[in-house]
Enzyme design. Structure first.
Site, PDB file in Angstrom:
ATOM      1  N   HIS A  86      14.533 -31.123  -9.310  1.00 49.71           N
ATOM      2  CA  HIS A  86      13.508 -30.104  -9.534  1.00 49.71           C
ATOM      3  C   HIS A  86      12.236 -30.425  -8.754  1.00 49.71           C
ATOM      4  O   HIS A  86      11.582 -29.529  -8.216  1.00 49.71           O
ATOM      5  CB  HIS A  86      13.206 -29.989 -11.025  1.00 49.71           C
ATOM      6  CG  HIS A  86      12.752 -28.625 -11.431  1.00 49.71           C
ATOM      7  ND1 HIS A  86      13.531 -27.507 -11.247  1.00 49.71           N
ATOM      8  CD2 HIS A  86      11.599 -28.175 -11.985  1.00 49.71           C
ATOM      9  CE1 HIS A  86      12.878 -26.446 -11.689  1.00 49.71           C
ATOM     10  NE2 HIS A  86      11.703 -26.828 -12.129  1.00 49.71           N
ATOM     11  N   GLU A  93      26.041 -19.695 -11.767  1.00 46.56           N
ATOM     12  CA  GLU A  93      25.756 -21.097 -11.454  1.00 46.56           C
ATOM     13  C   GLU A  93      26.905 -22.040 -11.760  1.00 46.56           C
ATOM     14  O   GLU A  93      26.863 -23.199 -11.353  1.00 46.56           O
ATOM     15  CB  GLU A  93      24.531 -21.572 -12.246  1.00 46.56           C
ATOM     16  CG  GLU A  93      23.262 -20.778 -11.992  1.00 46.56           C
ATOM     17  CD  GLU A  93      22.132 -21.240 -12.886  1.00 46.56           C
ATOM     18  OE1 GLU A  93      21.403 -22.147 -12.474  1.00 46.56           O
ATOM     19  OE2 GLU A  93      21.996 -20.686 -14.001  1.00 46.56           O
ATOM     20  N   ARG A 126      13.143 -15.740 -14.485  1.00 44.72           N
ATOM     21  CA  ARG A 126      14.255 -16.404 -15.165  1.00 44.72           C
ATOM     22  C   ARG A 126      13.783 -16.877 -16.530  1.00 44.72           C
ATOM     23  O   ARG A 126      12.723 -17.480 -16.653  1.00 44.72           O
ATOM     24  CB  ARG A 126      14.740 -17.597 -14.338  1.00 44.72           C
ATOM     25  CG  ARG A 126      15.903 -18.351 -14.970  1.00 44.72           C
ATOM     26  CD  ARG A 126      16.432 -19.432 -14.046  1.00 44.72           C
ATOM     27  NE  ARG A 126      15.471 -20.503 -13.805  1.00 44.72           N
ATOM     28  CZ  ARG A 126      15.630 -21.466 -12.898  1.00 44.72           C
ATOM     29  NH1 ARG A 126      16.699 -21.464 -12.134  1.00 44.72           N
ATOM     30  NH2 ARG A 126      14.724 -22.411 -12.750  1.00 44.72           N
ATOM     31  N   ARG A 152      10.340 -19.443 -11.749  1.00 48.25           N
ATOM     32  CA  ARG A 152      10.780 -20.493 -12.675  1.00 48.25           C
ATOM     33  C   ARG A 152       9.801 -20.568 -13.849  1.00 48.25           C
ATOM     34  O   ARG A 152       8.795 -21.272 -13.782  1.00 48.25           O
ATOM     35  CB  ARG A 152      10.872 -21.824 -11.953  1.00 48.25           C
ATOM     36  CG  ARG A 152      11.832 -21.823 -10.764  1.00 48.25           C
ATOM     37  CD  ARG A 152      11.875 -23.192 -10.111  1.00 48.25           C
ATOM     38  NE  ARG A 152      12.831 -23.223  -9.003  1.00 48.25           N
ATOM     39  CZ  ARG A 152      12.522 -23.020  -7.730  1.00 48.25           C
ATOM     40  NH1 ARG A 152      11.268 -22.754  -7.402  1.00 48.25           N
ATOM     41  NH2 ARG A 152      13.449 -23.069  -6.787  1.00 48.25           N
ATOM     42  N   ARG A 192      23.470 -33.676  -8.542  1.00 48.94           N
ATOM     43  CA  ARG A 192      22.550 -33.532  -7.417  1.00 48.94           C
ATOM     44  C   ARG A 192      21.326 -34.435  -7.530  1.00 48.94           C
ATOM     45  O   ARG A 192      20.554 -34.549  -6.584  1.00 48.94           O
ATOM     46  CB  ARG A 192      22.102 -32.075  -7.271  1.00 48.94           C
ATOM     47  CG  ARG A 192      21.363 -31.522  -8.478  1.00 48.94           C
ATOM     48  CD  ARG A 192      21.013 -30.060  -8.251  1.00 48.94           C
ATOM     49  NE  ARG A 192      20.229 -29.535  -9.348  1.00 48.94           N
ATOM     50  CZ  ARG A 192      19.598 -28.387  -9.305  1.00 48.94           C
ATOM     51  NH1 ARG A 192      19.652 -27.654  -8.228  1.00 48.94           N
ATOM     52  NH2 ARG A 192      18.903 -27.958 -10.328  1.00 48.94           N
ATOM     53  N   ASN A 204      22.319 -23.898  -5.811  1.00 52.05           N
ATOM     54  CA  ASN A 204      22.126 -25.345  -5.997  1.00 52.05           C
ATOM     55  C   ASN A 204      23.017 -25.873  -7.113  1.00 52.05           C
ATOM     56  O   ASN A 204      23.775 -26.828  -6.937  1.00 52.05           O
ATOM     57  CB  ASN A 204      20.662 -25.658  -6.317  1.00 52.05           C
ATOM     58  CG  ASN A 204      19.735 -25.242  -5.206  1.00 52.05           C
ATOM     59  OD1 ASN A 204      20.146 -25.119  -4.061  1.00 52.05           O
ATOM     60  ND2 ASN A 204      18.476 -25.016  -5.537  1.00 52.05           N
ATOM     61  N   ASP A 205      22.921 -25.257  -8.291  1.00 52.80           N
ATOM     62  CA  ASP A 205      23.757 -25.699  -9.403  1.00 52.80           C
ATOM     63  C   ASP A 205      25.223 -25.367  -9.161  1.00 52.80           C
ATOM     64  O   ASP A 205      26.115 -26.143  -9.527  1.00 52.80           O
ATOM     65  CB  ASP A 205      23.290 -25.064 -10.716  1.00 52.80           C
ATOM     66  CG  ASP A 205      22.311 -25.955 -11.470  1.00 52.80           C
ATOM     67  OD1 ASP A 205      22.423 -27.187 -11.346  1.00 52.80           O
ATOM     68  OD2 ASP A 205      21.431 -25.427 -12.165  1.00 52.80           O
ATOM     69  N   CYS A 248      19.419 -17.205  -4.724  1.00 48.95           N
ATOM     70  CA  CYS A 248      18.103 -17.836  -4.783  1.00 48.95           C
ATOM     71  C   CYS A 248      18.195 -19.356  -4.686  1.00 48.95           C
ATOM     72  O   CYS A 248      17.281 -20.070  -5.088  1.00 48.95           O
ATOM     73  CB  CYS A 248      17.364 -17.437  -6.059  1.00 48.95           C
ATOM     74  SG  CYS A 248      18.267 -17.759  -7.575  1.00 48.95           S
TER      75      CYS A 248
END
Length: 759
Positions: free
Chosen positions: A365, A606, A508, A472, A640, A629-630, A677
């Site tokens: 993050h 995700e 989100r 976020r 990650r 990403n996830d 995204c």
């Protein structure tokens, strides 16, 4: 053997330098196996030779003097094969080479095991014996275990030794290189500022002071405070403890006397160390001594020493200047054991040019926020002795994930040239702000941004963002000490929505858990990424979810540009329940007199389970968004945030590309728009592939938006489709990267690829 191994590892971990580390290993291993000789040969990469660096049993004068080439002797064979070699009579082996002056001719039995750290061969650990016999399986297993356990310690000690020489202004040790992973592309050159975690002795950096008197006074004040605290605790528990238990508090007090711990720390301060560093050194030495004791009672006293150390450190940190009061140097490169989003806000923006984290990965993050802010970042530099580099000049290479400590003039000049080229490219992209991301054959690609901080808004608009694909909302939660109220959230969300109106803003819902814990709502799990996170948390706590939804809806009143996105969904029941709660919030606010329109609702894809339910989700929502990403993390089973496997996390993995293409096709079968995204959309090559797959919107960090726009304006849609058709059938990630780089260069977009970096 386990107890022996524990003691060896413990003693080695607390050794102050590489020479001490190696000495401990050869002494302890020789004693544990009851053999005549134990030696360590370390690989000197520059000379391409194995050098005898420590021994117990051979001639000590040969240490550092004798060496072998990479293919010489049985030691060389161990290194080449990267496996143990166990011989009953080494001298009779065809590969045997006698090292003159070592006295090894009289030893026959030989067992050598490679020392390997992160696939890099560091050297060879050898035991020898006069008897002609093979070492047994238990002895071989012990050697393999000890080698694996200590490889990381040896690598760290090597690095620490070189950093110490730099710290002592020995300029012969320059260009010391450490490998990590890229968190945000770019180059930064400046002094390292180490951020110390609260009450973490291990994280205290080495630092020298000029005003010794003031530092001693500061420590004595902290010492007095700890004494008072311990006495207070002792008095409050006096009635509940037996007399022998109450005596423990007296022991604590005596430990702090001037002729005990307190006096030792003051002596170190008078030698020039700052109080926190002196405390760390003294506590560390005492913890080591107690930890190595055989008596269990005495060994447990190490815990008491640690507790006292933490108490004194806390007092020292509280009495020191607040972070906001610290004078950070120009061109600060912030260094931490583990970067957190909160740390990024501690340094004045105009002075912060780079971020360096020992732990974490390029998709943690903190790294995502760094990309949002456009700050060159390197993560997962696990071998960096970060507490030793305070104030040293470093080069941070966000393209290759490398860090250079004490760079030479030649290397510094090379990176200054790269910085100048970067600035020239960025200056050339400024004119694109008001132009659309339109291909040469007229295909229009909307480019949105990912945001989290209010400062992201201005930066995004300056770069021509057409909307927010991911806001976020957890970030305002993470920078507080308690859950923000509905009104606080409303005020925060309104700023984002107003700034972008009438452009769409996708918010989100609270996505905590995994790598995003809240300090006041801790989630402790063995496997947090497969645990309680995202929509699972908020549906279990509807009181949190409904307050957040109400705040979003109130913030959007009169603007009507709100889109609500649900993270981490795995089944349609979660979507149905979330929609029910959103409708409940809408009705409540309408009854309270607010003019609320029903917002668009979407889900994030995700996890693999969601990939195969895209059409079912699409029938229930207004849009689909992919969190690549996830999704990449879960598809590849790669954490990650774990630097040990960071190299396995690759966005262009064939399975990831296939999944992304499948999602776009499935969503369009239900006539629902699909966006992405994740960070893949921020890469010019990735953006071209995603456009060719049919994604309706690309959302990215604001920093990379101009580069992505420039790439899309330099290619036709048909060329993009042709490129995708070639890449989607490839099964090698390196070849995929090469093809993308080659295509960008052929299109005259070579300046968007990674610059040439010196080895």
């Amino acid at each position: 053997m386990l107890e022996t191994l524990r003691k060896i590892v413990q003693e080695v971990n607390s050794a102050p330098d590489l020479e001490s580390v190696l000495d401990v290993i050869v002494r302890r291993v020789q004693r544990a196996i009851r053999t005549d000789v134990c030696s360590i040969y370390l690989l000197d990469q520059a000379r391409e030779r194995y050098v005898l660096m420590a021994t117990q049993g051979l001639n000590r004068k040969s240490v550092g003097q004798v060496s072998l080439s990479l293919d010489e002797g049985i030691v060389g064979m161990v290194g080449q094969r990267a496996e143990p070699i166990n011989l009953e009579n080494a001298a009779a082996h065809s590969a045997f080479t006698y090292l003159k002056g070592t006295g090894e001719r009289k030893f026959h039995a030989f067992l050598g095991v490679p020392i390997i750290h992160h696939r890099v061969l560091l050297g060879v650990l050898v035991v020898q014996q006069k008897l002609i016999r093979k070492f047994d399986e238990a002895e071989e297993a012990f050697m393999v275990t000890i080698s694996a356990q200590l490889a990381g310690v040896i690598a760290h000690a090597e690095a620490t030794g070189s950093i110490n020489r730099i710290s002592e202004q020995d300029k012969t040790e320059s260009d010391r290189k450490f490998e990590g992973v890229s968190g945000c592309i770019g180059v930064a050159i400046g002094p390292a500022v180490v951020m110390t975690p609260l009450a973490d002795l291990d994280g205290v950096p080495d630092r020298r002071v000029d005003d010794v008197k003031a530092e001693v006074s500061k420590f004595k004040s902290a010492l007095s405070q700890v004494r008072r605290d311990i006495k207070k605790v002792g008095r409050s528990l006096a009635k509940r403890l037996r007399s022998e238990e109450r005596e423990l508090f007296d022991v604590y007090i005596r430990m702090l006397d001037d002729n005990a711990l307190g006096g030792e720390v003051i002596a170190r301060i008078k030698e020039g160390s700052w109080a926190q560093g002196a405390l760390k050194q003294v506590i560390g030495e005492h913890v080591k001594q107690f930890s190595l004791m055989d008596d269990p009672y005495l060994r447990e006293r190490a815990t008491d020493i640690k507790d006292l150390g933490r108490r004194m450190l806390t007092c020292l940190q509280e009495s020191g200047p607040a972070l906001s009061e610290i004078e950070f140097p120009e061109n600060t490169i912030l260094v931490a054991d583990e970067l957190t989003p909160a740390m990024l806000g501690e340094v004045p923006t105009e002075k912060l040019i780079g971020l360096l984290s020992v732990n974490g990965s390029g998709n943690s993050h903190a790294a995502i926020l760094a990309r949002s802010m456009g700050i060159p970042t390197v993560m997962g530099v696990v071998d960096l002795p970060y507490t030793r580099i305070e104030g040293l000049n470093i080069i941070l290479d966000g393209y290759s994930g490398r860090v250079f400590v004490n760079p030479s003039e030649d290397l510094s000049q090379c990176y200054q040239d790269i910085l100048r080229e970067e600035n020239e490219v960025n200056a050339g992209l400024e004119g694109l702000k008001d132009l659309p991301a339109e291909t040469t054959d007229g295909y229009r690609m909307p480019l949105w941004v990912n945001t989290g901080l209010i400062t992201d808004v201005a930066r995004s608009l300056e770069r021509g963002a057409e909307g927010i694909g991911l806001y976020r909302t957890e970030i305002p939660f993470m920078i507080r000490d308690f859950f923000p109220s509905e009104q606080d959230q409303t005020d925060t969300y309104r700023k984002q929505l107003e700034a972008f109106a009438p452009r769409p803003v996708t918010m989100r819902t609270l996505d905590i858990g995994g790598d995003k814990p809240l300090p006041y709502f801790p989630i402790v799990e063995d496997n947090p990424f497969l645990g309680w996170r995202g929509i699972r948390v908020t549906l279990d706590h509807p009181e949190i979810f409904i307050v957040q939804i109400r705040a979003m809806l109130r913030a959007a009143e009169g603007l009507d540009n709100l889109r609500i996105m649900l993270p981490m969904v795995t089944n349609v029941q979660e979507v149905d329940e979330s929609k029910r709660l959103i409708e409940q919030a809408v009705e409540e606010l309408r009854e309270e007199g607010y003019t609320i329109n029903q917002p668009l609702i979407g889900v994030m894809i995700e996890v693999p389970a969601a990939v195969y339910q895209v059409r079912r989700f699409a029938r229930r929502v207004d849009f689909i968004s992919v969190g690549s990403n996830d999704l990449t993390q879960y598809l590849l089973a790669v954490d990650r945030n774990n630097p040990r496997v960071a190299g396995l996390y690759v966005s262009y993995h064939p399975a990831v590309l296939k999944a992304l293409q499948f999602i776009a096709l499935e969503a369009h079968k239900e006539n629902v728009s699909v966006s992405i995204c994740g960070e893949m959309a921020s890469d010019p090559g990735g953006a071209i592939l995603l456009m060719a797959m049919g994604y309706d919107v690309l959302s990215m960090n604001a920093t990379n938006l101009p580069k992505v726009k420039f790439a899309l304006r330099g290619i036709s849609f048909e060329q993009a489709r042709e490129l995708l058709s070639q890449i989607i059938v490839m099964d090698n990630v390196d070849k995929i990267h090469m093809k993308l780089r080659q295509t960008l260069q052929e299109l005259g977009l070579g300046q968007l690829t990674r610059p040439t970096i010196p080895d």
